[in-house]
Design a protein around this motif. Structure first.
Motif, PDB file in Angstrom:
ATOM      1  N   PRO A  63       0.835  -1.203   0.000  1.00 36.27           N
ATOM      2  CA  PRO A  63       0.000   0.000   0.000  1.00 36.27           C
ATOM      3  C   PRO A  63       0.871   1.255   0.000  1.00 36.27           C
ATOM      4  O   PRO A  63       1.867   1.326   0.709  1.00 36.27           O
ATOM      5  CB  PRO A  63      -0.794  -0.112   1.305  1.00 36.27           C
ATOM      6  CG  PRO A  63      -0.747  -1.559   1.665  1.00 36.27           C
ATOM      7  CD  PRO A  63       0.567  -2.073   1.132  1.00 36.27           C
ATOM      8  N   GLY A  64       0.493   2.212  -0.818  1.00 36.76           N
ATOM      9  CA  GLY A  64       1.246   3.456  -0.909  1.00 36.76           C
ATOM     10  C   GLY A  64       2.232   3.485  -2.054  1.00 36.76           C
ATOM     11  O   GLY A  64       2.552   4.544  -2.581  1.00 36.76           O
ATOM     12  N   ASP A  67       0.738   4.764  -5.635  1.00 33.19           N
ATOM     13  CA  ASP A  67      -0.593   5.318  -5.371  1.00 33.19           C
ATOM     14  C   ASP A  67      -0.726   6.681  -6.049  1.00 33.19           C
ATOM     15  O   ASP A  67      -0.023   7.622  -5.711  1.00 33.19           O
ATOM     16  CB  ASP A  67      -0.795   5.464  -3.865  1.00 33.19           C
ATOM     17  CG  ASP A  67      -2.126   6.098  -3.497  1.00 33.19           C
ATOM     18  OD1 ASP A  67      -2.943   6.379  -4.391  1.00 33.19           O
ATOM     19  OD2 ASP A  67      -2.341   6.324  -2.293  1.00 33.19           O
ATOM     20  N   ASP A  72      -3.927   3.063  -9.012  1.00 38.75           N
ATOM     21  CA  ASP A  72      -3.097   2.404  -8.009  1.00 38.75           C
ATOM     22  C   ASP A  72      -2.100   1.492  -8.706  1.00 38.75           C
ATOM     23  O   ASP A  72      -2.291   1.123  -9.876  1.00 38.75           O
ATOM     24  CB  ASP A  72      -3.988   1.596  -7.062  1.00 38.75           C
ATOM     25  CG  ASP A  72      -3.346   1.359  -5.704  1.00 38.75           C
ATOM     26  OD1 ASP A  72      -2.290   1.963  -5.422  1.00 38.75           O
ATOM     27  OD2 ASP A  72      -3.899   0.572  -4.928  1.00 38.75           O
ATOM     28  N   ASP A  73      -1.053   1.103  -7.997  1.00 44.43           N
ATOM     29  CA  ASP A  73      -0.018   0.213  -8.523  1.00 44.43           C
ATOM     30  C   ASP A  73       0.608   0.779  -9.804  1.00 44.43           C
ATOM     31  O   ASP A  73       0.932   0.037 -10.726  1.00 44.43           O
ATOM     32  CB  ASP A  73      -0.569  -1.191  -8.797  1.00 44.43           C
ATOM     33  CG  ASP A  73      -1.241  -1.827  -7.594  1.00 44.43           C
ATOM     34  OD1 ASP A  73      -0.832  -1.521  -6.465  1.00 44.43           O
ATOM     35  OD2 ASP A  73      -2.178  -2.616  -7.788  1.00 44.43           O
ATOM     36  N   ASP A 113       4.909   8.262  -1.375  1.00 42.85           N
ATOM     37  CA  ASP A 113       4.811   9.559  -0.715  1.00 42.85           C
ATOM     38  C   ASP A 113       6.100   9.837   0.055  1.00 42.85           C
ATOM     39  O   ASP A 113       6.626   8.964   0.751  1.00 42.85           O
ATOM     40  CB  ASP A 113       3.613   9.554   0.243  1.00 42.85           C
ATOM     41  CG  ASP A 113       3.330  10.911   0.818  1.00 42.85           C
ATOM     42  OD1 ASP A 113       3.973  11.282   1.813  1.00 42.85           O
ATOM     43  OD2 ASP A 113       2.468  11.608   0.257  1.00 42.85           O
TER      44      ASP A 113
END
Length: 151
Positions: A63-64, A67, A72-73, A113
């Protein structure tokens, strides 16, 4: 990813979205047939490559990583080759000790991020290193950078 919509504009007055991210770039060996098919336009060959599939599993289960809000991915792939000479003491997957090798390689880039914790980054980077087939994988982590998109 943490996003900041700024009053900045691009093009025809569209607002832009600026996000602080870090790039993760990995050089991943693939089969000669995968690289040949992909460079000929069969990008599905990338997903079908058994070695590269293990990296995609890391992406999809982290996750992240990759993103982009509505997407996503997210990742990018470049096609190329990586050369190296194997030194004594190595246990090469490709080539032989003392020999020069040229490996068909995909350059995988995704983003996380910039505010991700060191623990989270370390976990993701360790998972990538564990999945990598080479004895000494080449994995880059950038300093924070700004990623720009439309708001």
């Amino acid at each position: 990813m943490t996003a900041t919509t700024t009053p900045d504009t691009i093009g025809r007055g569209r607002a832009i979205r600026r996000r602080s991210v870090r790039a993760i770039r990995v050089y991943w060996p693939v089969a000669h047939t995968t690289l040949a098919a992909a460079t000929a336009g069969d990008t599905g060959a990338v997903r079908d490559d058994a070695s590269f599939a293990s990296l995609l599993r890391v992406l999809e289960s982290s996750p992240g990583l990759g993103d982009f809000g509505l997407y996503d991915d997210v990742f990018e792939v470049g096609f190329g080759a990586e050369g190296f000479t194997t030194r004594p003491g190595a246990a090469p997957v490709l080539g032989r000790v003392g020999g020069r090798s040229l490996s068909p390689t995909l350059t995988f880039t995704s983003y996380i991020d910039a505010g991700a914790s060191d623990e989270e980054l370390t976990r993701i980077l360790a998972r990538i290193a564990d999945a990598h087939p080479w004895e000494v994988p080449v994995i880059e982590l950038s300093a924070p950078l700004e990623l720009i998109s439309r708001a």
